[in-house]
Design an enzyme around this catalytic site. Structure first.
Site, short mmCIF file in Angstrom:
data_model
loop_
_atom_site.label_atom_id
_atom_site.label_comp_id
_atom_site.label_asym_id
_atom_site.label_seq_id
_atom_site.Cartn_x
_atom_site.Cartn_y
_atom_site.Cartn_z
N ASP A 1 5.69 33.28 46.75
CA ASP A 1 6.54 34.33 46.21
C ASP A 1 5.80 35.64 46.51
O ASP A 1 4.63 35.64 46.88
CB ASP A 1 6.75 34.13 44.69
CG ASP A 1 7.95 34.92 44.21
OD1 ASP A 1 8.52 34.54 43.18
OD2 ASP A 1 8.33 35.90 44.89
C1 GLC Z 1 10.66 38.27 43.76
C2 GLC Z 1 11.26 36.95 43.30
C3 GLC Z 1 11.67 36.06 44.43
C4 GLC Z 1 12.15 36.95 45.57
C5 GLC Z 1 10.93 37.66 46.11
C6 GLC Z 1 11.31 38.67 47.20
O1 GLC Z 1 9.63 38.68 42.90
O2 GLC Z 1 10.50 36.18 42.37
O3 GLC Z 1 12.70 35.20 43.96
O4 GLC Z 1 12.76 36.17 46.59
O5 GLC Z 1 10.19 38.32 45.08
O6 GLC Z 1 12.06 39.71 46.66
#
Ligand code: GLC
Length: 721
Positions: A260
């Site tokens: 993430d």
């Molecule tokens: C965010 C989310 C994830 C998302 C990523 C990119 O914090 O937790 O679901 O795809 O970062 O935006």
């Protein structure tokens, strides 16, 4: 030619054979190309590929024809462009279809719709030049307070397993990659980037893993996103047990584990722990371009050069990235164009909304309203004319349009019905009941035939601007289940003025409705139904569409009744959250501990009614077949989701009262009957034995319960295995 055909035939058989045995497959011809590329790459080039080089891309190797990998949010629509470094570079054409959110898609209980949903998302992501769409989100809804429940699917692992496969195949059949997330146990937003989740092996195996396993083994998902939180003391994104042992070991996952955004905090531990691609590391204190400072950039080069980490570890990560690039025609191949924001895509979104909006209560059959007799409708509530698409955080979408409930009601009712709007409540910091707004709403309702109040949660994002009661969005959990902004008082006042009151709840899941649930006649749970949601809602209200959705989460009477809050911890302390609710999540808790919910898991009403015939259950070996007749004995065509639960009468371990192990959405014309056949395999009766560390089916007596919801069991049958 012949040799080629034979090879393909062998590949096809091999692919299906190994998939049947729960392993992802590889294609020898592609593997050979990957090896050839690897041999030509320098260590620097390999390292470049395993970390981000902008907000949503990772580095390629141009001289070898290897492009950047381009990702984009989100699970229910392609996010608007925001440039390579979070600098908004609005391109004209970054509108996308705002599909209903995951919770609303799951509430259709219709796997085919999951495929259609995924197809739209994949086609639009492809059109917008994305190689990976960062969805579906399938974390278990363990508590009504999680800020991202709207983005997920259910409290039940079996239902998630059935809905996630179609979605992923829909996306990937468009020739790009899905990214199932967030692996694993990201079930709260509070302290999400560091909280350590403790849970038993049975809870892990029986509740939290199955959706992801289905995504990998049945859905053949190309990429998976590691979660922010820790799991049993180690960050999930590079957790040796979750990633190396289970995901890549037991399940044979051959794709990419991406972090993430900002979920990598170490170099060696993360390289060895199974993370393949570092994205979004937050080095805010550094000037751009900071990407060489990522953990998987210069620091990774160092630990490989020093021999602390063997180069083979890097090679495996690059192999996985190249494998997905070949699989999605990013190398030596051309992709088809895709399509964006088309009427056909909007139709799919509307179909999902029509089948995903839940009729929870319909006293005196107040619904559907009759356009011929109803002349004046008081439409009350800030959510009636509010757009939600850009709410929620990373899953935001910028559609060409969004039909609000008020617009939908006006569209579908036509000119013969007058709609009078009152705001009813205001969305603002610490806003309580606004007596002036309530009074206006009451006056409006008094002289109307019907009052429709559209309220519920508020799909904020940066809701530090609003009330302390934060709502449906990433990064924060809700403080309670109460209706915000004084809506309880509004609803109570309106229904006193006009007993023909219908409440429409927008939002990601359960809300405390006790103050007025017995007074109002109709209640609909609309989730966030997408850009055509207002039309679909109105079609249900006026009976053009017969509702068929069912709750995928239990609606508790009050928060204290929820297993996670009664037995478990939420949101835990500054370091840990212990899932002492264990396997008793959702209805598994309510049914086992005999707690009556406000509305049950699987509950959803129709404008017609269904008759369940006597079931006949037969078994061969450890498999069983359930047969019964379902009849539509009303005057309107409709669809019923028949549910099959299994109860283990006696077991060596504690098991939930019953567990969903089969369902089918059945469409029937008035008076029509259908023979329903549902098969239950060995898995349906087994539990995970954490002593032997394997699934076990204990012979003995089982009970099969067939129902229209977890609480509305229509028939039972005994089974001995
Ligand atoms: C965010 C989310 C994830 C998302 C990523 C990119 O914090 O937790 O679901 O795809 O970062 O935006």
């Amino acid at each position: 030619m012949k040799a080629n055909f034979t090879k393909l035939l062998v590949l096809f058989v091999l692919a299906n054979f190994t998939r049947a045995f729960g392993q992802q497959t590889t294609n020898p011809a592609v593997e050979a190309k990957i090896e050839a590329l690897l041999k030509q790459m320098t260590l620097e080039e390999k390292i470049g590929m395993i970390h981000g080089n902008s907000s949503f891309t990772s580095t390629g190797v141009a001289r070898l024809g290897i492009p950047e990998l381009t990702t984009s949010d989100g699970p229910h629509g392609v996010r608007p462009e925001h440039g390579r470094d979070w600098v908004l570079d609005k391109k004209g054409n970054d509108s996308s279809t705002y599909l209903p959110v995951g919770l609303t898609l799951a509430s259709t209980w219709n796997p085919e719709l999951g495929y259609a949903f995924g197809s739209v998302l994949g086609a639009e992501a492809k059109f917008r030049g994305k190689d990976v769409i960062l969805g579906p989100g399938i974390n278990i809804i363990r508590t009504p307070l999680n800020g991202r429940n709207f983005e997920y699917m259910s409290e039940d692992p079996y239902l998630i397993s059935k809905m996630v496969v179609g979605y992923i195949k829909g996306v990937q059949d468009q020739g790009i990659s899905a990214c199932v997330k967030h692996y694993l146990a990201n079930n709260q937003e509070t302290r999400r980037d560091g909280i350590n989740v403790e849970m038993s092996e049975r809870a892990l195996r029986e509740i939290y893993l199955p959706g992801f396993k289905a995504a990998v083994v049945e859905g053949d998902v190309n990429t998976i996103m590691g979660a922010y939180n820790r799991f049993r003391g180690q960050y999930a994104t590079y957790n040796d047990y979750l990633i190396n042992k289970i995901l890549k070991g037991e399940w044979g996952f051959k794709g990419i584990v991406m972090s993430d955004w900002g979920a990598i905090h170490h170099t060696k531990e993360a390289l060895m722990g199974g993370a393949d691609l570092e994205m979004g590391t937050d080095l805010a204190m550094l000037p751009l371009p900071k990407y060489d400072k990522f953990f998987f950039a210069e620091p990774a080069l160092k630990v490989v050069r020093s021999g602390e980490v063997p180069e083979s570890i890097i090679d495996d990560k690059v192999r996985r990235i190249l494998r997905i690039m070949f699989k999605t025609n990013m190398i030596d191949a051309k992709r088809s164009a895709g399509a964006l924001s088309t009427p056909q895509h909007a139709e799919v979104a509307k179909k999902v909304a029509r089948e995903g909006i839940i009729l929870l209560q319909n006293k005196k059959n107040i619904l559907p309203l009759n356009k011929a007799t109803v002349k004046t409708i008081a439409v009350i509530g800030a959510n009636a004319n509010r757009d939600n698409a850009m709410g929620g955080g990373s899953s935001q979408v910028l559609p060409k349009y969004e039909v609000t409930p008020l617009e939908g009601l006006q569209n579908i009712a036509g000119s013969g019905v007058s709609m009078r709007f009152s705001q009813g409540y205001s969305i603002a910091r610490n806003a309580g009941a606004d007596q002036k707004l309530i009074q206006q709403a009451v006056e409006n309702a008094k002289s109307a035939d019907v009052a429709i109040i559209v309220g519920g949660w508020t799909h904020g994002y940066d809701y530090s601007k609003w009330d302390d009661n934060a709502y449906d969005a990433e990064g924060f959990d809700k403080p309670n289940m109460k209706m915000p902004f004084g809506q309880d008082d509004l609803i109570s006042a309106v229904v006193k003025a006009n007993p023909n009151t219908i409440v429409v709840l927008y939002g990601g899941g359960a809300i405390d409705v006790r103050q007025w649930v017995s007074k109002v006649k109709g209640i609909l749970q609309a989730g966030y139904p997408g850009l055509e949601g207002g039309n679909a809602l109105a079609e249900i209200i006026f009976g053009d569409v017969n509702p068929s959705a069912k709750l995928t989460v239990t609606f508790p009477k009050k928060l204290e009744d929820v297993g996670a809050h009664k037995l478990g911890e939420f949101p835990g302390d500054s370091l840990n959250v212990r899932y002492k609710d264990d396997i008793y999540v959702g209805y598994r808790y309510f049914d086992t501990y005999k707690v009556k919910p406000q509305f049950a898991f699987g509950h959803g009403l129709s404008y017609t009614s269904f008759d369940y015939g006597k079931p006949v259950v037969s078994s061969s070996g450890n498999n069983a077949t359930v047969k019964f007749t379902l009849r539509n004995n009303g005057k309107q065509a409709g669809a019923e989701v028949v549910q099959v639960y299994v109860k283990d009468k006696k077991a060596a371990v504690k098991r939930p009262e019953k567990e969903l192990k089969g369902f089918q959405k059945v469409f029937l014309q008035p008076g029509e009957s259908k023979e329903i056949t549902l098969s239950l395999d060995e898995q349906a009766f087994s539990f995970f034995d954490d002593k032997q560390m394997k699934w076990v089916l204990e012979p003995g007596d089982f009970e099969i319960l067939i129902g229209s919801s977890a609480q509305d069991i229509r028939s039972k049958a005994k089974l001995k295995l």
